[in-house]
Write a protein that holds these residues in place. Structure first.
Motif, mmCIF file in Angstrom:
data_model
loop_
_atom_site.group_PDB
_atom_site.id
_atom_site.type_symbol
_atom_site.label_atom_id
_atom_site.label_comp_id
_atom_site.label_asym_id
_atom_site.label_seq_id
_atom_site.Cartn_x
_atom_site.Cartn_y
_atom_site.Cartn_z
ATOM 1 N N GLU B 103 2.222 9.767 5.343
ATOM 2 C CA GLU B 103 1.405 10.744 6.069
ATOM 3 C C GLU B 103 1.956 10.944 7.468
ATOM 4 O O GLU B 103 1.286 11.505 8.337
ATOM 5 N N GLU B 105 3.513 12.380 10.606
ATOM 6 C CA GLU B 105 3.663 13.771 11.054
ATOM 7 C C GLU B 105 5.134 14.195 11.063
ATOM 8 O O GLU B 105 5.461 15.321 10.728
ATOM 9 N N ILE B 108 6.054 15.234 7.592
ATOM 10 C CA ILE B 108 5.424 16.507 7.227
ATOM 11 C C ILE B 108 6.186 17.666 7.873
ATOM 12 O O ILE B 108 6.580 18.627 7.208
ATOM 13 N N ALA B 109 6.421 17.552 9.185
ATOM 14 C CA ALA B 109 7.116 18.627 9.903
ATOM 15 C C ALA B 109 8.519 18.834 9.339
ATOM 16 O O ALA B 109 8.949 19.970 9.094
ATOM 17 N N TYR B 112 8.524 20.717 5.976
ATOM 18 C CA TYR B 112 8.384 22.175 6.095
ATOM 19 C C TYR B 112 9.625 22.810 6.712
ATOM 20 O O TYR B 112 10.024 23.914 6.327
ATOM 21 N N LEU B 113 10.242 22.118 7.665
ATOM 22 C CA LEU B 113 11.467 22.665 8.266
ATOM 23 C C LEU B 113 12.564 22.805 7.213
ATOM 24 O O LEU B 113 13.357 23.742 7.241
ATOM 25 N N GLN B 115 12.094 23.603 4.301
ATOM 26 C CA GLN B 115 11.626 24.620 3.343
ATOM 27 C C GLN B 115 10.916 24.061 2.119
ATOM 28 O O GLN B 115 10.921 24.697 1.055
ATOM 29 N N ALA B 116 10.311 22.884 2.263
ATOM 30 C CA ALA B 116 9.412 22.452 1.183
ATOM 31 C C ALA B 116 8.347 23.530 1.007
ATOM 32 O O ALA B 116 7.873 24.098 1.992
ATOM 33 N N CYS B 118 5.335 23.008 -0.235
ATOM 34 C CA CYS B 118 4.168 22.386 0.372
ATOM 35 C C CYS B 118 4.340 20.875 0.358
ATOM 36 O O CYS B 118 5.283 20.336 -0.234
ATOM 37 N N TYR B 119 3.431 20.203 1.056
ATOM 38 C CA TYR B 119 3.543 18.761 1.272
ATOM 39 C C TYR B 119 2.232 18.114 0.862
ATOM 40 O O TYR B 119 1.172 18.461 1.387
ATOM 41 N N LEU B 120 2.287 17.191 -0.087
ATOM 42 C CA LEU B 120 1.084 16.517 -0.574
ATOM 43 C C LEU B 120 1.242 15.009 -0.429
ATOM 44 O O LEU B 120 2.329 14.475 -0.643
ATOM 45 N N CYS B 121 0.150 14.348 -0.058
ATOM 46 C CA CYS B 121 0.148 12.882 -0.014
ATOM 47 C C CYS B 121 -0.495 12.347 -1.278
ATOM 48 O O CYS B 121 -1.542 12.825 -1.699
#
Lengths: 145, 153
Positions: B103, B105, B108-109, B112-113, B115-116, B118-121
């Motif tokens: 989890e 940060e 996560i960042a 997305y950078l 190009q995922a 989305c991001y799931l835990c």
């Protein structure tokens, strides 16, 4: 904590339906509306009357828009180092394969089509809320200091 | 045409995961959520890229519709796998979901950078994990439009 969502949509009827469906799904959502691509970019870049605009946690983007179309808006978002991490979901009536592929090539995070039936549309908005605004870990708000 | 029919009948999902327990739980959760899903497993990043490139070259019906990618993997880690997928013109249109316990940060960042989509835990609780897989299946394999198997001409 309000959840800021930007809807980029030129059809007033679709805007109204989306507002109502989100209100039913999740009261915490603040839905902001941009009616064309130029306004969407001004909102995201906090230009002019949008100087105080919040950074959205999610963008819902129609493809066919006046002034600047959704493909261009998507390309601008994903080329902008400050905006590119905001999940951008295409929400359109187009089921054309060329639009689907092009959108994923331009780094759309997801591609959804608007159902014609009202109850199906409400179910879709509910699933957007359930997945994108509840389950997904979104990047933290980044305020440029 | 054939590829589309196969895709519609049996969504192909590639799970990149090195923990056998998590693989088993994911298989069971997909089986409950959508029994038509065919889940392929790669247990490290090198195996994942080899599988993806093989399917791309052969243009087979087994090209994944969706990729679930753990971040911490042996041999080649998930961030490298993600970068390789999104740099490859033939693979970049496959939605790639990070599914990890992290989890942080920064993760996560970075996801997305790179190009995922989305991001799931991964939740620790089993029922929460099953609910998560159900909602992945509903959104990505029922609602979302995915790019077809064939490469863009």
């Amino acid at each position: 904590m309000p959840i800021e969502v930007l809807l980029v949509e030129d059809s007033p009827g679709d805007v109204r339906l989306t507002q109502e469906a989100f209100r039913d799904a999740n009261k915490a959502i603040h839905l902001h509306v941009a009616a064309d691509g130029v306004e969407a970019m001004a909102f995201l870049r906090r230009e002019g009357i949008h100087a105080q605009a919040p950074r959205p946690e999610l963008i819902l983007l129609d493809l066919n828009l006046p002034k600047m179309d959704g493909r261009e808006v998507l390309a601008h978002i994903k080329e902008d180092s400050n905006l590119k991490t905001i999940p951008t979901v295409i929400l359109t009536t187009s089921e054309a394969e060329v639009d689907i592929v092009k959108s994923y090539q331009l780094q759309a995070n997801c591609y959804l089509t608007k159902p014609v039936q009202l109850d199906a549309f409400e179910a879709l908005v509910k699933s957007i809320n359930d997945f994108w605004l509840t389950k997904v870990k979104l990047p933290q708000q980044r305020q440029n200091g | 045409m054939n590829g589309i029919e196969v895709r519609d009948g049996h969504p192909q999902v590639l799970l990149v995961e090195d923990d056998p327990g998590d693989v088993r739980l994911t298989q069971e959760a997909f089986h409950q959520a959508n029994p038509s899903v065919q889940l392929h497993v790669a247990s490290d990043g090198v195996e994942a890229m080899a599988y993806l490139r093989q399917q791309a070259v052969q243009g087979t019906a087994l090209r994944p519709d969706l990729i679930l990618l753990d971040l911490n993997l042996p041999k080649m880690d998930g961030r490298q796998v993600l970068a390789s997928i999104k740099e490859d013109a033939g693979l970049k249109t496959i939605p790639t979901i990070i599914l990890t316990t992290s989890e942080a940060e920064a993760d996560i960042a970075k996801g997305y950078l790179l190009q995922a989509n989305c991001y799931l835990c991964k939740p620790v609780q089993l029922d929460a994990f099953e609910i998560l897989i159900k909602s992945v299946s509903d959104l990505w394999l029922s609602n979302a439009k995915l790019s077809q198997k064939r490469l863009v001409e």
